[in-house]
Design an enzyme around this catalytic site. Structure first.
Site, PDB file in Angstrom:
ATOM      1  N   HIS A 212      29.368  16.545  88.049  1.00 16.56           N
ATOM      2  CA  HIS A 212      29.453  17.238  86.748  1.00 16.56           C
ATOM      3  C   HIS A 212      28.065  17.108  86.102  1.00 16.56           C
ATOM      4  O   HIS A 212      27.799  16.164  85.362  1.00 16.56           O
ATOM      5  CB  HIS A 212      30.536  16.599  85.867  1.00 16.56           C
ATOM      6  CG  HIS A 212      31.913  16.777  86.412  1.00 16.56           C
ATOM      7  ND1 HIS A 212      32.537  18.014  86.451  1.00 16.56           N
ATOM      8  CD2 HIS A 212      32.796  15.897  86.944  1.00 16.56           C
ATOM      9  CE1 HIS A 212      33.741  17.877  86.990  1.00 16.56           C
ATOM     10  NE2 HIS A 212      33.925  16.602  87.298  1.00 16.56           N
TER      11      HIS A 212
ATOM     12  N   GLU B 298      33.286  17.767  92.753  1.00 15.52           N
ATOM     13  CA  GLU B 298      33.715  18.381  91.473  1.00 15.52           C
ATOM     14  C   GLU B 298      32.546  19.088  90.784  1.00 15.52           C
ATOM     15  O   GLU B 298      32.380  19.010  89.563  1.00 15.52           O
ATOM     16  CB  GLU B 298      34.277  17.302  90.527  1.00 15.52           C
ATOM     17  CG  GLU B 298      35.403  16.483  91.110  1.00 15.52           C
ATOM     18  CD  GLU B 298      36.043  15.516  90.114  1.00 15.52           C
ATOM     19  OE1 GLU B 298      35.796  15.625  88.899  1.00 15.52           O
ATOM     20  OE2 GLU B 298      36.804  14.644  90.569  1.00 15.52           O
TER      21      GLU B 298
ATOM     22  N   ASN C 234      35.472   8.155  94.574  1.00 13.35           N
ATOM     23  CA  ASN C 234      34.940   9.349  93.909  1.00 13.35           C
ATOM     24  C   ASN C 234      34.416   8.951  92.528  1.00 13.35           C
ATOM     25  O   ASN C 234      35.114   8.289  91.768  1.00 13.35           O
ATOM     26  CB  ASN C 234      36.124  10.335  93.765  1.00 13.35           C
ATOM     27  CG  ASN C 234      35.725  11.737  93.416  1.00 13.35           C
ATOM     28  OD1 ASN C 234      34.785  12.279  93.994  1.00 13.35           O
ATOM     29  ND2 ASN C 234      36.446  12.350  92.477  1.00 13.35           N
TER      30      ASN C 234
ATOM     31  N   ASP D 159      29.942  21.212  88.827  1.00 13.04           N
ATOM     32  CA  ASP D 159      29.786  22.245  87.790  1.00 13.04           C
ATOM     33  C   ASP D 159      28.637  21.800  86.884  1.00 13.04           C
ATOM     34  O   ASP D 159      28.092  20.706  87.074  1.00 13.04           O
ATOM     35  CB  ASP D 159      31.082  22.528  86.996  1.00 13.04           C
ATOM     36  CG  ASP D 159      31.706  21.309  86.343  1.00 13.04           C
ATOM     37  OD1 ASP D 159      31.030  20.265  86.220  1.00 13.04           O
ATOM     38  OD2 ASP D 159      32.883  21.398  85.930  1.00 13.04           O
TER      39      ASP D 159
ATOM     40  N   GLU E 290      36.523   7.081  89.924  1.00 15.09           N
ATOM     41  CA  GLU E 290      35.701   6.579  88.822  1.00 15.09           C
ATOM     42  C   GLU E 290      35.831   5.066  88.585  1.00 15.09           C
ATOM     43  O   GLU E 290      36.128   4.623  87.471  1.00 15.09           O
ATOM     44  CB  GLU E 290      36.034   7.368  87.543  1.00 15.09           C
ATOM     45  CG  GLU E 290      35.781   8.864  87.750  1.00 15.09           C
ATOM     46  CD  GLU E 290      36.236   9.752  86.595  1.00 15.09           C
ATOM     47  OE1 GLU E 290      36.725   9.229  85.581  1.00 15.09           O
ATOM     48  OE2 GLU E 290      36.103  10.976  86.720  1.00 15.09           O
TER      49      GLU E 290
HETATM   50  O1  9MR Z   1      39.729  19.224  84.745  1.00 18.05           O
HETATM   51  C1  9MR Z   1      40.728  18.247  84.511  1.00 18.05           C
HETATM   52  C2  9MR Z   1      41.450  18.535  83.230  1.00 18.05           C
HETATM   53  O2  9MR Z   1      42.113  19.779  83.312  1.00 18.05           O
HETATM   54  C3  9MR Z   1      42.438  17.410  82.928  1.00 18.05           C
HETATM   55  O3  9MR Z   1      42.991  17.603  81.665  1.00 18.05           O
HETATM   56  C4  9MR Z   1      41.732  16.058  82.979  1.00 18.05           C
HETATM   57  C5  9MR Z   1      42.712  14.910  82.807  1.00 18.05           C
HETATM   58  O4  9MR Z   1      43.644  14.908  83.851  1.00 18.05           O
HETATM   59  O5  9MR Z   1      41.061  15.888  84.194  1.00 18.05           O
HETATM   60  C6  9MR Z   1      40.083  16.878  84.474  1.00 18.05           C
HETATM   61  O6  9MR Z   1      39.503  16.625  85.728  1.00 18.05           O
HETATM   62  C7  9MR Z   1      38.687  15.473  85.822  1.00 18.05           C
HETATM   63  C8  9MR Z   1      38.901  14.874  87.212  1.00 18.05           C
HETATM   64  O7  9MR Z   1      40.259  14.626  87.434  1.00 18.05           O
HETATM   65  C9  9MR Z   1      38.083  13.615  87.400  1.00 18.05           C
HETATM   66  N1  9MR Z   1      36.682  13.850  87.113  1.00 18.05           N
HETATM   67  C10 9MR Z   1      36.389  14.508  85.843  1.00 18.05           C
HETATM   68  C11 9MR Z   1      37.200  15.803  85.712  1.00 18.05           C
HETATM   69  C12 9MR Z   1      36.821  16.569  84.446  1.00 18.05           C
HETATM   70  O8  9MR Z   1      37.160  15.832  83.303  1.00 18.05           O
END
Ligand code: 9MR
Length: 358
Positions: free
Chosen positions: A241, A271, A201, A273, A156
């Site tokens: 997402h 990722e 990513n 969804d 990001e």
């Molecule tokens: O799904 C993840 C969640 O369980 C964690 O709390 C969060 C912080 O570490 O990250 C979420 O995953 C994210 C991913 O690492 C990066 N892209 C967005 C995802 C959803 O928020």
């Protein structure tokens, strides 16, 4: 040549207005044959604490996935509770699970603005930040060299709504090192594991909005600059997402993927969804819209290239990050993933069958 130019989507815009769409999905076997030149490996993000503990969950991962990625475990907050400590417990467990079940594992992620321990957020000089960044990447890749073949090196990096000079997302890394932190990370990763697939990513490229147009342009500029400077980079991860209430800008997304492809970079969907907080409550209706968004999204991408992998962020609605940020005002549970909370395949599952090994 884009497939869409001669293969009209059966669903496409029909669902855009949440109009009449009963039983358009799931699609039949003919749809599957038309949609993909070859099966794209399917995978899912996993929660370490459920592996071999929740039997249904574990069975679903084993049955459907060729690939896993840790939803957590390799993030700094998990791996680096203290500056002098690397806690590999979760990532080791995930990799052991992948190896035992003939799957590969993706590494997520080496450099991100979020999920950071306080001590790292407080790195106060460029020198301290660079030393930590380089040491982190070298230590992690040394441990997993040859065992984790693909890495989200930088997660990001593009600002939420890039404009003017504010194109890179603020983080401790950009504050201390400027945009050069991206190049440093990639070069360090390539040296530490010359065979790894190195990925940038990011998310939110697919809506028909000015913001997404700016984000696509900013990402292409960044990728081009890195390639022009000979920085080792192998692909772009499209998180995916998706926002259920928004149409997919298929033309904008296809053009974006063409630009990425012209830079000789791979595309992965990392990722996937569908955030369904603003969709109608009716489960059948909601599942059809969720599925159609993913179909539109994957059509726009596969019109141009075959992604090297497609992973969803979780596998069952039972365990999803979505309600942390996007719970529904009617109190109904979110339904963003291919299996429902009882592990039954949904319309989204059928769409994924058209493209992937699921
Ligand atoms: O799904 C993840 C969640 O369980 C964690 O709390 C969060 C912080 O570490 O990250 C979420 O995953 C994210 C991913 O690492 C990066 N892209 C967005 C995802 C959803 O928020």
């Amino acid at each position: 040549m884009r497939r869409r130019d001669f293969l009209l989507s059966a669903v496409g815009g029909t669902l855009a207005a949440f109009g009449s769409f009963d039983d358009i999905l799931p699609l039949n076997a003919a749809g599957r044959a038309e949609a993909g030149d070859a099966e794209i490996p399917y995978g899912a993000a996993v929660k370490t604490e459920l592996l071999d503990v929740d039997v249904q969950y574990t069975d679903a991962i084993k049955r459907y996935c060729r690939m896993i990625v840790g939803e957590g475990g390799l993030k700094w907050a998990d791996l680096r509770p203290q500056p002098e400590t690397f806690d590999f417990t979760q990532a080791d467990r995930q990799l052991e699970f992948a190896d035992a079940n003939g799957m590969t594992m993706r590494g997520h992620t080496l450099v991100w603005y979020a999920a950071m321990p306080d001590w790292a957020l407080n790195l106060a000089t460029p020198l301290a930040a660079e030393l930590e960044l380089v040491n982190h990447i070298e230590t992690v890749l040394d441990r997993y060299r040859g065992r984790i073949p693909s890495w989200d090196v930088v997660n990001e990096p593009i600002a939420d709504d890039p404009s003017g000079r504010d194109v890179i997302r603020p983080s401790v890394w950009s504050e201390q090192l400027g945009r050069g932190y991206i190049e440093t990370s990639l070069r360090t990763a390539a040296e530490a594991d010359p065979n790894a697939q190195l990925i940038i990513n990011d998310f939110n490229f697919e809506k028909p909005t000015t913001q997404c147009r700016r984000r696509r342009a900013a990402m292409i500029d960044l990728l081009r600059e890195l390639k022009d400077n000979g920085v080792p980079l192998h692909g772009l991860g499209l998180q995916g997402h998706l926002t259920g209430a928004s149409e997919i800008d298929q033309d904008g997304l296809s053009r974006f993927v063409e630009d990425v492809n012209e830079l000789e970079l791979d595309v992965l969907v990392t990722e996937l969804d569908v955030i369904d907080d603003k969709l109608p409550g009716n489960v059948h209706v909601r599942d059809q819209i969720v599925a159609s968004r993913v179909k539109d999204y994957l059509d726009a991408i596969t019109d141009v290239v075959q992604p090297k992998a497609i992973l969803t962020w979780g596998i069952s609605d039972r365990y999803t990050w979505v309600p942390m940020w996007f719970s529904r005002s009617d109190g109904l549970p979110n339904r963003p993933l291919p299996l429902d909370d009882k592990y039954q395949p949904k319309a989204l599952f059928s769409v994924l069958q058209q493209y992937t090994s699921i």
